[in-house]
Structures are given as C-alpha cells and as structure tokens.
Design a protein around this motif. Structure first.
Motif, mmCIF file in Angstrom:
data_model
loop_
_atom_site.group_PDB
_atom_site.id
_atom_site.type_symbol
_atom_site.label_atom_id
_atom_site.label_comp_id
_atom_site.label_asym_id
_atom_site.label_seq_id
_atom_site.Cartn_x
_atom_site.Cartn_y
_atom_site.Cartn_z
ATOM 1 N N UNK A 188 47.435 43.515 27.841
ATOM 2 C CA UNK A 188 46.359 42.528 27.914
ATOM 3 C C UNK A 188 46.728 41.385 28.853
ATOM 4 N N UNK A 189 47.997 40.939 28.761
ATOM 5 C CA UNK A 189 48.432 39.844 29.628
ATOM 6 C C UNK A 189 48.377 40.258 31.093
ATOM 7 N N UNK A 190 48.837 41.471 31.391
ATOM 8 C CA UNK A 190 48.812 41.946 32.781
ATOM 9 C C UNK A 190 47.377 42.111 33.258
ATOM 10 N N UNK A 191 46.501 42.638 32.363
ATOM 11 C CA UNK A 191 45.091 42.797 32.745
ATOM 12 C C UNK A 191 44.456 41.447 33.051
ATOM 13 N N UNK A 192 44.780 40.431 32.239
ATOM 14 C CA UNK A 192 44.224 39.099 32.519
ATOM 15 C C UNK A 192 44.726 38.557 33.852
ATOM 16 N N UNK A 193 46.024 38.774 34.106
ATOM 17 C CA UNK A 193 46.580 38.276 35.363
ATOM 18 C C UNK A 193 45.926 38.959 36.562
ATOM 19 N N UNK A 194 45.772 40.284 36.479
ATOM 20 C CA UNK A 194 45.149 41.012 37.590
ATOM 21 C C UNK A 194 43.709 40.548 37.777
ATOM 22 N N UNK A 195 43.003 40.382 36.649
ATOM 23 C CA UNK A 195 41.614 39.931 36.755
ATOM 24 C C UNK A 195 41.532 38.550 37.408
ATOM 25 N N UNK A 196 42.390 37.631 36.944
ATOM 26 C CA UNK A 196 42.318 36.260 37.459
ATOM 27 C C UNK A 196 42.798 36.170 38.908
ATOM 28 N N UNK A 197 43.873 36.909 39.230
ATOM 29 C CA UNK A 197 44.442 36.808 40.570
ATOM 30 C C UNK A 197 43.551 37.459 41.605
ATOM 31 N N UNK A 198 43.038 38.660 41.289
ATOM 32 C CA UNK A 198 42.266 39.404 42.287
ATOM 33 C C UNK A 198 40.772 39.104 42.238
ATOM 34 N N UNK A 228 36.789 36.511 59.871
ATOM 35 C CA UNK A 228 38.096 35.895 59.683
ATOM 36 C C UNK A 228 38.362 35.632 58.205
ATOM 37 N N UNK A 229 37.336 35.111 57.491
ATOM 38 C CA UNK A 229 37.515 34.850 56.065
ATOM 39 C C UNK A 229 37.766 36.160 55.308
ATOM 40 N N UNK A 230 37.013 37.211 55.706
ATOM 41 C CA UNK A 230 37.204 38.505 55.048
ATOM 42 C C UNK A 230 38.622 39.015 55.273
ATOM 43 N N UNK A 231 39.090 38.906 56.527
ATOM 44 C CA UNK A 231 40.435 39.393 56.835
ATOM 45 C C UNK A 231 41.483 38.594 56.068
ATOM 46 N N UNK A 232 41.351 37.264 56.067
ATOM 47 C CA UNK A 232 42.337 36.439 55.369
ATOM 48 C C UNK A 232 42.299 36.680 53.855
ATOM 49 N N UNK A 233 41.082 36.825 53.303
ATOM 50 C CA UNK A 233 40.967 37.053 51.864
ATOM 51 C C UNK A 233 41.525 38.415 51.482
ATOM 52 N N UNK A 234 41.254 39.428 52.318
ATOM 53 C CA UNK A 234 41.787 40.762 52.041
ATOM 54 C C UNK A 234 43.314 40.753 52.109
ATOM 55 N N UNK A 235 43.843 40.051 53.131
ATOM 56 C CA UNK A 235 45.302 39.974 53.256
ATOM 57 C C UNK A 235 45.911 39.267 52.044
ATOM 58 N N UNK A 236 45.284 38.163 51.626
ATOM 59 C CA UNK A 236 45.803 37.428 50.477
ATOM 60 C C UNK A 236 45.671 38.243 49.189
ATOM 61 N N UNK A 237 44.557 39.000 49.072
ATOM 62 C CA UNK A 237 44.376 39.848 47.884
ATOM 63 C C UNK A 237 45.472 40.913 47.811
ATOM 64 N N UNK A 238 45.790 41.494 48.981
ATOM 65 C CA UNK A 238 46.869 42.482 49.005
ATOM 66 C C UNK A 238 48.204 41.849 48.624
ATOM 67 N N UNK A 239 48.445 40.630 49.111
ATOM 68 C CA UNK A 239 49.681 39.946 48.759
ATOM 69 C C UNK A 239 49.754 39.687 47.250
ATOM 70 N N UNK A 241 48.177 41.343 44.944
ATOM 71 C CA UNK A 241 48.326 42.611 44.255
ATOM 72 C C UNK A 241 49.777 43.092 44.309
ATOM 73 N N UNK A 242 50.424 42.903 45.470
ATOM 74 C CA UNK A 242 51.829 43.301 45.576
ATOM 75 C C UNK A 242 52.691 42.497 44.597
ATOM 76 N N UNK A 243 52.402 41.211 44.471
ATOM 77 C CA UNK A 243 53.178 40.383 43.546
ATOM 78 C C UNK A 243 53.011 40.860 42.111
ATOM 79 N N UNK A 244 51.743 41.160 41.737
ATOM 80 C CA UNK A 244 51.492 41.591 40.367
ATOM 81 C C UNK A 244 52.157 42.937 40.098
ATOM 82 N N UNK A 245 51.960 43.897 41.003
ATOM 83 C CA UNK A 245 52.554 45.215 40.819
ATOM 84 C C UNK A 245 54.075 45.127 40.854
ATOM 85 N N UNK A 246 54.601 44.243 41.674
ATOM 86 C CA UNK A 246 56.051 44.135 41.806
ATOM 87 C C UNK A 246 56.734 43.605 40.577
#
Length: 384
Positions: A188-198, A228-239, A241-246
C-alpha cells in the motif's frame, strides 16, 4: 489424551508395539514370580484355588492386548478380579497405568479408589499367615499408587507437549499473518508513492498532449513550448519511476521524500504547465519531515485532481502554521473553465490521502465549494 473411545483403534506404531509387549511381559513376569514364591511357601493354597488363580492371571495378561481399545472397562474388570485372585495383580497394575495415561484424571481417580477398596477386600479374604495384613495392604497400595502416579506423569507430559506444539503452530500462523499484513502495508505504501510521484507528472503530460490534439493549428511557438513541457515532464516521470523502482528492495522509508519547502517548486511546475496557481505561505519555522511530506502530498494530489477534473480553473494554495499550532493546508480551485479531461474519473488518490493524514494524526476535509469549484483542507499536528 482425553479422547473418547472410538469404534476402531488406530493402527499401532512400532513404539506402541514395543510398549504393549513390554507391559505384557512385565505382567507375565510378575505372575511367574508370585507363582514360584507360592510353590516354595510352607503354606500352599488348595490346589484348585492355585490353578484357578493361575488361569485368571493368564487370561488377565492376555486381556492386556485390549487395553488400548477399552482401557477403563478392562481396568474395572481386572481391579474387581484382583479382590480375590492374586496373580491378576500384574495385569491390573498395567491397566491402571493405561487408564492414567489415556483418560481424564477424574476417571483415573475413580478407578484408583476402586482398586484401593479391592485391595482391602483381598487382605480380608486372603490373609497371609506369616505377614501382617496392614503391611500387605500398604505394599499393594504403594504398587497401585506408583502405577497411577507414573501414568499421570506421562499423561500430563503428553498434554504439555501437545500444548507446546499447539502454541508453536499458533505462533507460526500468527507470524505468517503478521508477515502478510506487513507485506500488505508495504504494498500500500509503495502504491501510494507511485500514485503520488507519477500522477502529477503524467497529468502534466496529458494536459499538454490534449492541447496539441485539440489545437492542431496552434502557433509553432505554442506547439514547441508544449512539446518542451511534454519532453521535460516525461523525462522527470521516468526519473521518478526509476527512483521508486530502484528502492523497492530497500525499506519503505528510503522512498523519495519531499518536504514542505518543495511545495513552491510544485506550484511553479504547475504554473509553467499553464495552470493559474496562487500560493500563500504563512509558516513559522521548519516543519518536521513527516508533516512537510504529508503537506506536499496533499498539494500534489489537489493539483493533479484540478488538472484532471477542472481544466482551466484557478487554484489557490494556502499554507499556515507554527510549532504548537499545527499546519493548515488548504487547496481550492474555481469552477472548471473547460470540460474535464477524457477518461478523468475519480480514483484512489483521496482515499490514500486520507490514510496519510490519519497516520500523521491530522484530519482531512474535501468537498464542493460555493463557487462551483472544489476545496480540500487538512490540519496536521506540529509539536512545539
């Protein structure tokens, strides 16, 4: 070992066979020793009585093979026979031991009292010419007491072992349940973090992608800015996601943890994405990590919901608090200026947010505002 008598006895194990054979041989040996002593005694009982005594002893020893099927009935019969027949004593002691092991102590006590009465009867009916009746009675009572006492010791020891096994099984079950609950809480904690972060990042992507879809004739500068906003947001979302998965292999406490100071950056990102965000801060001191993290998630979820369900609406964010007074977080948006985003439907964000606030010791309120918008407010405790 208080089970009732069943219709058919279970199959004997090798250990059961060893115990049954040992008790049978002991009863036979006891009878043979007493018979040999009687043959050497100067005063021999009448021959017919001696032969009848031997027959009763032999039948009693043979009956011991029924002790597991009918322990109480066998013990009562042998105890009764021991009131007159001397060579039944060995089998009778084995029967008393069996009752003490396999039946409730109350049943054992009743059979033992009956054996004491028959011991008195035997001393009266068949006194020894050269032995005191009182000494003979004391010897018989001692043997019967030893058999019953040994049986009760085995009985209570088995109950203790069963109790310990049962406790161990319950402890193992409870341990598994606690582990499952812990895993559930972690998920549940991980699901909340993923929901809030992404959720925040992906909502920005959806807003600008939708704008490009519905305005294909937009000026090149607007298209470039949205891209530009889409690219930056996608890049940040990937970052993110990597932090959460890591950190899934690490404790939950090591997940990315924002603070209250990051709320301004959150508001700036939403402003750069085209939202009208008004941030008001009246916070004295530095909020504790848990309070600041919870406040950040409240604002993040409110901004995400405003983008999804109230496009074009203005958002007001107010933070106020101090040590001892607590921290108040209010986020409200005006009525939507456009139709909600396609596919925008209520999710589990507010449910998870309420859980966060409750865990922090605060309370959360949300609902429609008078101007047609939406208001979300929370109070979080802040120790002095």
């Amino acid at each position: 070992m208080n089970g009732s008598v069943t219709a058919s006895a279970p199959r004997r194990s090798p250990r059961d066979w060893a115990v049954d054979i040992a008790l049978f041989l002991l009863a036979v040996a006891f009878g043979l020793l007493v018979s040999a002593e009687r043959l050497q005694a100067p005063f021999l009982s009448p021959r017919w009585l001696f032969n009848l005594d031997q027959l009763a002893g032999a039948l009693s020893c043979a009956a011991l093979w029924l002790r597991r099927r009918r322990p109480v009935e066998l013990a009562v019969v042998l105890v009764t026979l021991s009131a007159f027949f001397e060579l039944v004593a060995g089998a009778m002691l084995a029967a008393l031991f069996t009752v003490a092991v396999h039946r409730h102590p109350r049943t054992t006590a009743a059979v033992f009292v009956l054996s004491l009465l028959t011991a008195v009867v035997y001393v009266v009916l068949r006194p020894e010419p050269d032995t005191s009746s009182l000494l003979l009675l004391a010897f018989g009572v001692a043997l019967q007491g030893a058999a019953v006492g040994w049986g009760l010791f085995v009985h209570h020891r088995r109950e203790l072992v069963l109790s310990l096994r049962d406790r161990a099984a319950r402890a193992e079950t409870e341990s598994l349940l606690r582990a499952e609950q812990a895993q559930h809480h972690v998920r549940e904690a991980i699901a909340r973090e993923i929901h809030d972060v992404l959720g925040h990042r992906l909502s920005l992507l959806s807003v600008h992608a939708g704008a490009l879809e519905y305005r294909p004739d937009a000026p090149a500068e607007d298209v470039a800015r949205a891209a530009k906003v889409i690219r930056e947001s996608a890049h940040q979302a990937l970052q993110d996601l990597r932090e959460v998965v890591g950190v899934l292999r690490a404790p939950v406490g090591e997940l990315p943890q924002p603070t209250l100071a990051d709320v301004r950056q959150l508001a700036d990102e939403s402003g750069q994405a085209g939202m009208r965000v008004d941030l008001s801060e009246d916070v004295v001191g530095t909020a504790p990590d848990r309070v600041g993290r919870t406040a950040y998630r409240i604002v993040q979820e409110a901004l995400t919901n405003a983008r999804k369900h109230a496009p074009g609406a203005g958002v007001r964010i107010r933070l106020a608090g101090a040590p001892g007074r607590g921290l108040t977080v209010e986020v409200g948006n005006t009525a939507p200026a456009a139709a909600p985003m396609p596919g925008g439907r209520p999710g589990q964000g507010l449910v998870g947010l309420a859980e966060r606030v409750d865990l922090a010791g605060g309370h959360l309120e949300h609902g429609p505002a008078a101007d047609g918008g939406w208001r979300l407010a929370a109070w979080l405790p802040w120790a002095p």
